[in-house]
Every structure is written in C-alpha cells, then in structure tokens.
Design a protein around this motif. Sequence first.
Motif, PDB file in Angstrom:
ATOM      1  N   ALA A   1       0.875  -1.177   0.000  1.00 42.69           N
ATOM      2  CA  ALA A   1       0.000   0.000   0.000  1.00 42.69           C
ATOM      3  C   ALA A   1       0.908   1.221   0.000  1.00 42.69           C
ATOM      4  N   SER A   2       0.885   1.957  -1.117  1.00 45.38           N
ATOM      5  CA  SER A   2       1.879   3.000  -1.316  1.00 45.38           C
ATOM      6  C   SER A   2       1.304   4.400  -1.128  1.00 45.38           C
ATOM      7  N   GLU A   3       1.299   4.865   0.086  1.00 44.48           N
ATOM      8  CA  GLU A   3       0.892   6.241   0.375  1.00 44.48           C
ATOM      9  C   GLU A   3       1.281   6.568   1.807  1.00 44.48           C
ATOM     10  N   SER A   4       2.113   7.559   1.985  1.00 42.57           N
ATOM     11  CA  SER A   4       2.643   7.864   3.313  1.00 42.57           C
ATOM     12  C   SER A   4       1.595   8.443   4.249  1.00 42.57           C
ATOM     13  N   THR A   5       0.490   8.948   3.704  1.00 43.18           N
ATOM     14  CA  THR A   5      -0.554   9.532   4.559  1.00 43.18           C
ATOM     15  C   THR A   5      -1.633   8.524   4.915  1.00 43.18           C
ATOM     16  N   PHE A   6      -1.383   7.262   4.628  1.00 41.57           N
ATOM     17  CA  PHE A   6      -2.333   6.194   4.928  1.00 41.57           C
ATOM     18  C   PHE A   6      -1.746   5.342   6.033  1.00 41.57           C
ATOM     19  N   SER A   7      -2.374   5.374   7.203  1.00 40.68           N
ATOM     20  CA  SER A   7      -1.930   4.555   8.314  1.00 40.68           C
ATOM     21  C   SER A   7      -2.659   3.220   8.248  1.00 40.68           C
ATOM     22  N   VAL A   8      -1.944   2.192   7.826  1.00 39.40           N
ATOM     23  CA  VAL A   8      -2.578   0.896   7.595  1.00 39.40           C
ATOM     24  C   VAL A   8      -2.694   0.127   8.908  1.00 39.40           C
ATOM     25  N   ASN A   9      -3.880  -0.358   9.188  1.00 35.07           N
ATOM     26  CA  ASN A   9      -4.096  -1.196  10.364  1.00 35.07           C
ATOM     27  C   ASN A   9      -4.018  -2.670   9.967  1.00 35.07           C
ATOM     28  N   THR A  10      -5.066  -3.153   9.359  1.00 40.14           N
ATOM     29  CA  THR A  10      -5.124  -4.567   9.001  1.00 40.14           C
ATOM     30  C   THR A  10      -4.970  -4.722   7.492  1.00 40.14           C
ATOM     31  N   MET A  11      -4.255  -5.759   7.095  1.00 43.73           N
ATOM     32  CA  MET A  11      -4.122  -6.097   5.682  1.00 43.73           C
ATOM     33  C   MET A  11      -4.676  -7.500   5.464  1.00 43.73           C
ATOM     34  N   TYR A  12      -5.296  -7.672   4.334  1.00 46.76           N
ATOM     35  CA  TYR A  12      -6.038  -8.899   4.048  1.00 46.76           C
ATOM     36  C   TYR A  12      -5.642  -9.469   2.690  1.00 46.76           C
ATOM     37  N   TRP A  13      -5.792 -10.771   2.582  1.00 49.91           N
ATOM     38  CA  TRP A  13      -5.790 -11.455   1.293  1.00 49.91           C
ATOM     39  C   TRP A  13      -7.137 -12.143   1.121  1.00 49.91           C
TER      40      TRP A  13
ATOM     41  N   THR B   1      -6.791 -22.376  -6.998  1.00 45.41           N
ATOM     42  CA  THR B   1      -6.807 -21.545  -8.192  1.00 45.41           C
ATOM     43  C   THR B   1      -7.849 -20.444  -8.057  1.00 45.41           C
ATOM     44  N   ALA B   2      -7.421 -19.201  -8.240  1.00 39.06           N
ATOM     45  CA  ALA B   2      -8.312 -18.053  -8.070  1.00 39.06           C
ATOM     46  C   ALA B   2      -7.535 -16.785  -8.396  1.00 39.06           C
ATOM     47  N   VAL B   3      -8.270 -15.689  -8.459  1.00 40.35           N
ATOM     48  CA  VAL B   3      -7.633 -14.373  -8.447  1.00 40.35           C
ATOM     49  C   VAL B   3      -7.513 -13.963  -6.989  1.00 40.35           C
ATOM     50  N   TYR B   4      -6.314 -13.614  -6.583  1.00 36.55           N
ATOM     51  CA  TYR B   4      -6.055 -13.234  -5.203  1.00 36.55           C
ATOM     52  C   TYR B   4      -5.970 -11.706  -5.112  1.00 36.55           C
ATOM     53  N   TYR B   5      -6.729 -11.181  -4.177  1.00 33.67           N
ATOM     54  CA  TYR B   5      -6.799  -9.728  -3.991  1.00 33.67           C
ATOM     55  C   TYR B   5      -6.257  -9.346  -2.614  1.00 33.67           C
ATOM     56  N   CYS B   6      -5.554  -8.253  -2.584  1.00 32.00           N
ATOM     57  CA  CYS B   6      -5.075  -7.676  -1.333  1.00 32.00           C
ATOM     58  C   CYS B   6      -5.970  -6.493  -0.972  1.00 32.00           C
ATOM     59  N   LYS B   7      -6.224  -6.346   0.310  1.00 35.52           N
ATOM     60  CA  LYS B   7      -6.965  -5.183   0.793  1.00 35.52           C
ATOM     61  C   LYS B   7      -6.228  -4.590   1.980  1.00 35.52           C
ATOM     62  N   ALA B   8      -6.087  -3.280   1.951  1.00 34.34           N
ATOM     63  CA  ALA B   8      -5.481  -2.562   3.069  1.00 34.34           C
ATOM     64  C   ALA B   8      -6.549  -1.707   3.731  1.00 34.34           C
ATOM     65  N   ALA B   9      -6.641  -1.791   5.052  1.00 34.87           N
ATOM     66  CA  ALA B   9      -7.632  -1.032   5.806  1.00 34.87           C
ATOM     67  C   ALA B   9      -6.919  -0.196   6.848  1.00 34.87           C
ATOM     68  N   GLY B  10      -7.337   1.074   6.948  1.00 40.54           N
ATOM     69  CA  GLY B  10      -6.686   1.936   7.912  1.00 40.54           C
ATOM     70  C   GLY B  10      -7.281   3.311   7.926  1.00 40.54           C
ATOM     71  N   VAL B  11      -6.462   4.298   8.249  1.00 41.69           N
ATOM     72  CA  VAL B  11      -6.927   5.665   8.447  1.00 41.69           C
ATOM     73  C   VAL B  11      -6.151   6.619   7.547  1.00 41.69           C
ATOM     74  N   ASN B  12      -6.909   7.470   6.874  1.00 38.79           N
ATOM     75  CA  ASN B  12      -6.310   8.568   6.113  1.00 38.79           C
ATOM     76  C   ASN B  12      -5.850   9.618   7.120  1.00 38.79           C
ATOM     77  N   LEU B  13      -4.552   9.858   7.203  1.00 43.19           N
ATOM     78  CA  LEU B  13      -4.004  10.751   8.221  1.00 43.19           C
ATOM     79  C   LEU B  13      -4.305  12.225   7.951  1.00 43.19           C
ATOM     80  N   LEU B  14      -4.797  12.525   6.769  1.00 45.49           N
ATOM     81  CA  LEU B  14      -5.156  13.911   6.462  1.00 45.49           C
ATOM     82  C   LEU B  14      -6.583  14.222   6.884  1.00 45.49           C
ATOM     83  N   THR B  15      -7.463  13.248   6.722  1.00 50.08           N
ATOM     84  CA  THR B  15      -8.883  13.457   7.023  1.00 50.08           C
ATOM     85  C   THR B  15      -9.352  12.672   8.238  1.00 50.08           C
TER      86      THR B  15
END
Length: 121
Positions: free
Chosen positions: A24-36, A90-104
């Motif tokens: 997850a590429s954004e310095s203003t995003f504080s990531v809490n949990t990451m999922y597959w 066999t599947a398409v594997y998706y990543c999800k990042a959940a967290g807080v936008n540090l600006l808002t």
Amino acid sequence: QVQVVESGGGPVQTGGSLRLSCTASESTFSVNTMYWYRQTPGKQRELVAAISSGGDTNYADSVMGRFAISRYNANNTVFLQMNSLKPEDTAVYYCKAAGVNLLTYSYLEVWGQGTQVTVSS
C-alpha cells in the motif's frame, strides 16, 4: 491517492509454492489490518488470511497450515506464502489494506487489482 499493488501470482503445479506480495503506497495512509482474499468465477470473494498491525493473524480453514501471512510495517507490505498448493486454490487473489487517512482521519479500505494463481494437477 492510495494504491495497493499485488505481485507474485502465476502458474504452479499441485504441491508447489508461491509467494504473493502487496504494498500500500501512500505515506498519509496509516494501515491497520491487511487482508488477502480470493475469488473464482461465479463465486463470492472469500477471505483467505488477515494480519493486524500488531501481527495477529487469521486464516480460512481451507488454507490453515499451508498458507502464512506476514507483513513489513515500515512500507505497508504484506506477504502470503502459499505452500502445498491444490487445484482448488486456483483463483484471483486480492489484497486489501484497511486503515486511516491521516489527512482526514477517515477510515479507508483500498483493494488491489488482483493477481491470478493457477494450480494445475
């Protein structure tokens, strides 16, 4: 804008291994949990594994003991080590990042574009 990018998918034979990566590429995003998650045609997306910022993990019963999720908090990267792969993985594997936008200070969930994993028998 936060971007979540997966890599590492591809073809593999039954019993083989693959390692997926996601950042997850954004310095203003504080990531809490990451999922597959994974999804096959005609089926709902299902949770495969999750990892909190503190390292607590959760796995689907179908992958317990075969898959391992880990993360490198410094650059919001999560890995999914997949061993003893089966055709039903066999599947398409998706990543999800959940967290807080540090600006808002708003809660945010961002999905990646997915990476295909194909296990042949």
